[in-house]
Design a protein around this motif. Structure first.
Motif, PDB file in Angstrom:
ATOM      1  N   LEU A  29     -17.540  11.385 -15.595  1.00  0.00           N
ATOM      2  CA  LEU A  29     -16.517  10.373 -15.823  1.00  0.00           C
ATOM      3  C   LEU A  29     -15.420  10.937 -16.725  1.00  0.00           C
ATOM      4  O   LEU A  29     -14.220  10.763 -16.467  1.00  0.00           O
ATOM      5  CB  LEU A  29     -17.146   9.129 -16.461  1.00  0.00           C
ATOM      6  CG  LEU A  29     -16.204   7.979 -16.818  1.00  0.00           C
ATOM      7  CD1 LEU A  29     -15.425   7.501 -15.606  1.00  0.00           C
ATOM      8  CD2 LEU A  29     -17.001   6.827 -17.442  1.00  0.00           C
ATOM      9  N   THR A  30     -15.822  11.670 -17.761  1.00  0.00           N
ATOM     10  CA  THR A  30     -14.851  12.308 -18.651  1.00  0.00           C
ATOM     11  C   THR A  30     -14.019  13.337 -17.892  1.00  0.00           C
ATOM     12  O   THR A  30     -12.787  13.413 -18.052  1.00  0.00           O
ATOM     13  CB  THR A  30     -15.568  12.993 -19.825  1.00  0.00           C
ATOM     14  OG1 THR A  30     -16.283  12.008 -20.569  1.00  0.00           O
ATOM     15  CG2 THR A  30     -14.578  13.697 -20.747  1.00  0.00           C
ATOM     16  N   VAL A  31     -14.683  14.141 -17.059  1.00  0.00           N
ATOM     17  CA  VAL A  31     -13.979  15.149 -16.258  1.00  0.00           C
ATOM     18  C   VAL A  31     -12.945  14.486 -15.345  1.00  0.00           C
ATOM     19  O   VAL A  31     -11.779  14.920 -15.282  1.00  0.00           O
ATOM     20  CB  VAL A  31     -14.974  15.963 -15.409  1.00  0.00           C
ATOM     21  CG1 VAL A  31     -14.239  16.824 -14.381  1.00  0.00           C
ATOM     22  CG2 VAL A  31     -15.844  16.841 -16.293  1.00  0.00           C
ATOM     23  N   THR A  32     -13.350  13.445 -14.652  1.00  0.00           N
ATOM     24  CA  THR A  32     -12.462  12.805 -13.682  1.00  0.00           C
ATOM     25  C   THR A  32     -11.304  12.105 -14.376  1.00  0.00           C
ATOM     26  O   THR A  32     -10.162  12.132 -13.889  1.00  0.00           O
ATOM     27  CB  THR A  32     -13.256  11.806 -12.815  1.00  0.00           C
ATOM     28  OG1 THR A  32     -14.402  12.476 -12.260  1.00  0.00           O
ATOM     29  CG2 THR A  32     -12.415  11.278 -11.666  1.00  0.00           C
ATOM     30  N   GLN A  33     -11.574  11.481 -15.521  1.00  0.00           N
ATOM     31  CA  GLN A  33     -10.488  10.859 -16.285  1.00  0.00           C
ATOM     32  C   GLN A  33      -9.483  11.916 -16.752  1.00  0.00           C
ATOM     33  O   GLN A  33      -8.269  11.699 -16.689  1.00  0.00           O
ATOM     34  CB  GLN A  33     -11.062  10.115 -17.492  1.00  0.00           C
ATOM     35  CG  GLN A  33     -11.780   8.833 -17.125  1.00  0.00           C
ATOM     36  CD  GLN A  33     -12.515   8.222 -18.309  1.00  0.00           C
ATOM     37  OE1 GLN A  33     -12.933   8.924 -19.244  1.00  0.00           O
ATOM     38  NE2 GLN A  33     -12.675   6.920 -18.293  1.00  0.00           N
ATOM     39  N   THR A  34     -10.008  13.062 -17.195  1.00  0.00           N
ATOM     40  CA  THR A  34      -9.126  14.143 -17.642  1.00  0.00           C
ATOM     41  C   THR A  34      -8.269  14.648 -16.498  1.00  0.00           C
ATOM     42  O   THR A  34      -7.050  14.858 -16.647  1.00  0.00           O
ATOM     43  CB  THR A  34      -9.960  15.299 -18.227  1.00  0.00           C
ATOM     44  OG1 THR A  34     -10.714  14.813 -19.347  1.00  0.00           O
ATOM     45  CG2 THR A  34      -9.069  16.444 -18.687  1.00  0.00           C
ATOM     46  N   LEU A  93     -26.168  19.840 -16.891  1.00  0.00           N
ATOM     47  CA  LEU A  93     -25.865  21.074 -16.177  1.00  0.00           C
ATOM     48  C   LEU A  93     -26.476  21.098 -14.783  1.00  0.00           C
ATOM     49  O   LEU A  93     -25.912  21.704 -13.869  1.00  0.00           O
ATOM     50  CB  LEU A  93     -26.328  22.286 -16.989  1.00  0.00           C
ATOM     51  CG  LEU A  93     -25.548  22.518 -18.295  1.00  0.00           C
ATOM     52  CD1 LEU A  93     -25.973  23.830 -18.934  1.00  0.00           C
ATOM     53  CD2 LEU A  93     -24.054  22.501 -18.077  1.00  0.00           C
ATOM     54  N   ALA A  94     -27.612  20.439 -14.590  1.00  0.00           N
ATOM     55  CA  ALA A  94     -28.182  20.356 -13.241  1.00  0.00           C
ATOM     56  C   ALA A  94     -27.252  19.565 -12.323  1.00  0.00           C
ATOM     57  O   ALA A  94     -27.074  19.908 -11.144  1.00  0.00           O
ATOM     58  CB  ALA A  94     -29.556  19.708 -13.281  1.00  0.00           C
ATOM     59  N   GLY A  95     -26.646  18.507 -12.860  1.00  0.00           N
ATOM     60  CA  GLY A  95     -25.682  17.747 -12.068  1.00  0.00           C
ATOM     61  C   GLY A  95     -24.432  18.562 -11.763  1.00  0.00           C
ATOM     62  O   GLY A  95     -23.920  18.542 -10.644  1.00  0.00           O
ATOM     63  N   ALA A 135     -13.556  24.280 -19.327  1.00  0.00           N
ATOM     64  CA  ALA A 135     -13.251  23.879 -20.698  1.00  0.00           C
ATOM     65  C   ALA A 135     -14.173  22.759 -21.157  1.00  0.00           C
ATOM     66  O   ALA A 135     -14.668  22.763 -22.303  1.00  0.00           O
ATOM     67  CB  ALA A 135     -11.795  23.435 -20.797  1.00  0.00           C
ATOM     68  N   LEU A 136     -14.441  21.810 -20.277  1.00  0.00           N
ATOM     69  CA  LEU A 136     -15.302  20.697 -20.655  1.00  0.00           C
ATOM     70  C   LEU A 136     -16.768  21.116 -20.744  1.00  0.00           C
ATOM     71  O   LEU A 136     -17.524  20.550 -21.524  1.00  0.00           O
ATOM     72  CB  LEU A 136     -15.142  19.548 -19.660  1.00  0.00           C
ATOM     73  CG  LEU A 136     -13.822  18.789 -19.797  1.00  0.00           C
ATOM     74  CD1 LEU A 136     -13.641  17.810 -18.655  1.00  0.00           C
ATOM     75  CD2 LEU A 136     -13.776  18.035 -21.114  1.00  0.00           C
ATOM     76  N   GLU A 137     -17.165  22.128 -19.966  1.00  0.00           N
ATOM     77  CA  GLU A 137     -18.557  22.587 -20.044  1.00  0.00           C
ATOM     78  C   GLU A 137     -18.867  23.101 -21.447  1.00  0.00           C
ATOM     79  O   GLU A 137     -19.955  22.864 -21.980  1.00  0.00           O
ATOM     80  CB  GLU A 137     -18.831  23.685 -19.023  1.00  0.00           C
ATOM     81  CG  GLU A 137     -20.301  24.073 -18.955  1.00  0.00           C
ATOM     82  CD  GLU A 137     -20.532  25.530 -18.587  1.00  0.00           C
ATOM     83  OE1 GLU A 137     -21.697  25.881 -18.342  1.00  0.00           O
ATOM     84  OE2 GLU A 137     -19.571  26.307 -18.565  1.00  0.00           O
TER      85      GLU A 137
END
Length: 226
Positions: A29-34, A93-95, A135-137
């Motif tokens: 959700l954070t990734v997609t919002q970013t 990380l599995a996701g 970057a988010l990882e």
């Protein structure tokens, strides 16, 4: 993108906070919002392309977690989502492994079909999406890694997760997308390759979810057979 964001928020509200799928969902959700904010700010040279790729990418994940039988790459996370010996970082990380290793290649191909273009036309946006994920990882690892008091317990976890790289997974996804595009006129071969990719990514996911925590958990667990 608002539609897929709404579905992710609904999942976040519905799932228990410690559920492994919920852990990944919060990350994604954070990734997609970013990505949404970056596209709206004009940081992508072809916003329509970036938006289409991002939406089709997200839809693969949402279909997987809502399906009666998920693709093989997602089954380890769904089966081990409540395992007391698997840490939140492993779930996240599995996701990411399932989504990047399998879904991203398919999203590139479906975006090419929708926009009537070859993968090369998406490469710049693909790279920008990948840069956001990388970057988010790093932030994910910092936020979800056990604290200093658990370093001894976390040693096997550090070794396990250090063997997986998002950048290598992203490079593999691009190669897989190009191959699937080349095979589009040979659907039997394309499906054979996709199934092999799905199984291989699932095997990596199962390794990432190797139980490492030794503290007993009060919640009983059993794998969800699918």
């Amino acid at each position: 993108m608002e539609a897929v964001l709404a579905r992710m928020r609904a999942l976040d509200e519905r799932l228990p906070a410690q559920d492994g799928v919920a852990v990944f969902n919060r990350v994604y959700l954070t990734v997609t919002q970013t990505l949404h904010h970056r596209i709206e700010r004009g940081e992508f040279p072809a916003p329509r392309t970036a938006r289409t790729l991002s939406v089709r990418f997200a839809e693969h994940y949402l279909r997987a977690v809502e399906a009666d039988r998920a693709p093989a790459c997602w089954r380890p996370l769904l089966q081990y989502r409540r395992h007391p010996g698997v840490r939140p970082l492993q779930h996240a990380l599995a996701g990411i492994n399932a989504h990047i290793g399998h879904d991203l290649a398919l999203a590139v191909v479906s975006t090419c079909r929708a926009l009537d273009c070859a993968p090369a036309a998406l490469e710049a946006d693909f790279d920008r999406v990948g840069d956001t994920l990388v970057a988010l990882e790093e932030q994910i690892r910092e936020d979800l890694m056990p604290g200093p008091d658990l370093l001894e317990v976390a040693d096997p976890l550090t070794h396990l997760l250090g063997s997986w790289s998002l950048e290598r997974a992203r490079d593999g996804a691009w190669s897989a997308a190009r191959l699937l595009w080349t095979l589009r006129r040979a659907p039997d071969l394309a499906e054979e390759f996709r199934a092999s990719l799905d199984a291989g990514v699932g095997l990596v996911g199962r390794c990432l979810l190797t139980p490492t925590a030794t503290t007993p958990h009060r919640t009983p667990w059993a794998p969800a057979l699918r």
